[in-house]
Motif scaffolding. Structure first.
Motif, mmCIF file in Angstrom:
data_model
loop_
_atom_site.group_PDB
_atom_site.id
_atom_site.type_symbol
_atom_site.label_atom_id
_atom_site.label_comp_id
_atom_site.label_asym_id
_atom_site.label_seq_id
_atom_site.Cartn_x
_atom_site.Cartn_y
_atom_site.Cartn_z
ATOM 1 N N GLU A 74 1.023 -0.913 -0.365
ATOM 2 C CA GLU A 74 -0.253 0.435 0.042
ATOM 3 C C GLU A 74 1.606 1.390 0.215
ATOM 4 O O GLU A 74 0.436 1.734 -0.509
ATOM 5 N N LEU A 75 2.042 0.888 0.908
ATOM 6 C CA LEU A 75 2.521 2.327 1.136
ATOM 7 C C LEU A 75 3.018 2.644 -0.843
ATOM 8 O O LEU A 75 3.414 3.522 -1.708
ATOM 9 N N SER A 76 3.374 1.558 -1.131
ATOM 10 C CA SER A 76 4.643 1.549 -3.088
ATOM 11 C C SER A 76 3.681 2.092 -3.679
ATOM 12 O O SER A 76 3.103 2.292 -4.724
ATOM 13 N N GLN A 77 2.152 1.815 -3.433
ATOM 14 C CA GLN A 77 1.506 2.268 -3.806
ATOM 15 C C GLN A 77 0.610 3.757 -4.053
ATOM 16 O O GLN A 77 0.436 4.555 -5.431
ATOM 17 N N LEU A 78 0.792 3.772 -2.647
ATOM 18 C CA LEU A 78 0.232 5.898 -2.977
ATOM 19 C C LEU A 78 1.867 6.219 -3.122
ATOM 20 O O LEU A 78 1.650 7.118 -4.413
ATOM 21 N N TRP A 79 3.191 6.085 -3.116
ATOM 22 C CA TRP A 79 3.952 6.638 -3.976
ATOM 23 C C TRP A 79 4.014 6.721 -6.193
ATOM 24 O O TRP A 79 4.189 7.855 -5.490
ATOM 25 N N PHE A 80 4.028 5.281 -6.403
ATOM 26 C CA PHE A 80 3.479 5.466 -7.558
ATOM 27 C C PHE A 80 2.624 6.742 -8.069
ATOM 28 O O PHE A 80 2.826 6.576 -8.728
ATOM 29 N N GLN A 81 1.585 6.208 -7.351
ATOM 30 C CA GLN A 81 0.721 6.784 -7.615
ATOM 31 C C GLN A 81 0.576 8.885 -7.987
ATOM 32 O O GLN A 81 0.345 9.859 -7.511
ATOM 33 N N PHE A 116 2.779 11.507 -2.597
ATOM 34 C CA PHE A 116 3.105 11.687 -1.316
ATOM 35 C C PHE A 116 3.144 12.268 -0.163
ATOM 36 O O PHE A 116 3.535 11.341 1.013
ATOM 37 N N PHE A 117 1.847 12.950 -0.262
ATOM 38 C CA PHE A 117 1.901 13.236 1.725
ATOM 39 C C PHE A 117 1.220 12.080 2.302
ATOM 40 O O PHE A 117 1.518 11.525 2.995
ATOM 41 N N SER A 118 0.178 11.233 1.878
ATOM 42 C CA SER A 118 -0.243 10.405 2.075
ATOM 43 C C SER A 118 0.823 9.378 2.366
ATOM 44 O O SER A 118 0.839 8.511 3.763
ATOM 45 N N CYS A 119 1.252 9.430 1.490
ATOM 46 C CA CYS A 119 2.765 8.488 1.647
ATOM 47 C C CYS A 119 3.525 8.144 2.559
ATOM 48 O O CYS A 119 3.446 7.429 3.249
ATOM 49 N N ILE A 120 4.077 9.454 2.712
ATOM 50 C CA ILE A 120 4.141 9.955 4.275
ATOM 51 C C ILE A 120 3.754 9.894 5.235
ATOM 52 O O ILE A 120 4.588 9.240 6.271
ATOM 53 N N LEU A 121 2.794 10.300 5.517
ATOM 54 C CA LEU A 121 1.736 10.852 6.633
ATOM 55 C C LEU A 121 1.286 9.013 7.151
ATOM 56 O O LEU A 121 1.321 8.307 7.967
ATOM 57 N N TYR A 122 0.694 7.499 5.914
ATOM 58 C CA TYR A 122 0.670 6.380 6.454
ATOM 59 C C TYR A 122 2.421 6.123 6.706
ATOM 60 O O TYR A 122 2.015 5.169 8.011
ATOM 61 N N PHE A 123 3.523 5.894 6.481
ATOM 62 C CA PHE A 123 4.218 5.498 6.369
ATOM 63 C C PHE A 123 5.271 5.618 8.299
ATOM 64 O O PHE A 123 5.118 5.078 9.133
ATOM 65 N N SER A 124 4.417 7.046 8.789
ATOM 66 C CA SER A 124 4.875 8.347 9.836
ATOM 67 C C SER A 124 3.979 7.699 11.408
ATOM 68 O O SER A 124 4.309 6.821 12.275
ATOM 69 N N LEU A 125 2.356 7.244 10.858
ATOM 70 C CA LEU A 125 1.513 7.206 11.395
ATOM 71 C C LEU A 125 1.378 5.326 11.827
ATOM 72 O O LEU A 125 1.248 5.345 12.987
ATOM 73 N N THR A 126 2.077 4.363 11.255
ATOM 74 C CA THR A 126 2.416 3.180 11.389
ATOM 75 C C THR A 126 3.095 3.260 11.889
ATOM 76 O O THR A 126 3.416 2.444 12.750
#
Length: 114
Positions: free
Chosen positions: A80-87, A90-100
């Motif tokens: 899911e992190l990679s999907q956010l990145w490739f889409q 970037f904000f959602s990707c970093i947020l997801y990584f950080s929150l997790t």
């Protein structure tokens, strides 16, 4: 041998619970991998609590390594992190990584403290 069976049975049960929650959450359309985040935070909390409170090694293997290990999902998190990145979200990707990681560690620590 019994330890391996305990872990295997627990992992299957944890994966079943995770799948049930993921299927249930598919009915709610959220454009963020919220359920995986929640599952990983809950699993971290549970593992922290179990690590501090369960004294029987076999029970900890079943509940901690088995159920919590099968319930939480590092592979899905990375997908899911990679999907956010490739889409290019970037904000959602970093947020997801950080929150997790922040809430995963916090959940584990709170679980131990309880």
């Amino acid at each position: 041998m019994i330890n391996s069976l305990l872990v295997g049975f627990g992992a299957g049960l944890g994966a079943y619970i995770r799948n049930f929650l993921m299927q249930t959450s598919n009915k709610i359309k959220i454009d963020f991998p919220f359920m995986t985040l929640l599952i990983n935070i809950l699993g971290s909390f549970a593992l922290g609590y179990l690590t501090a409170s369960v004294r029987d090694k076999r029970m900890l293997l079943f509940l901690g390594t088995g159920i919590c290990g099968g319930f939480t999902t590092f592979g899905t998190f990375n997908m899911e992190l990679s999907q956010l990145w490739f889409q290019r979200r970037f904000f959602s990707c970093i947020l997801y990584f950080s929150l997790t990681y922040i809430f995963g560690i916090l959940g584990f620590v709170i679980g131990i403290q309880m």
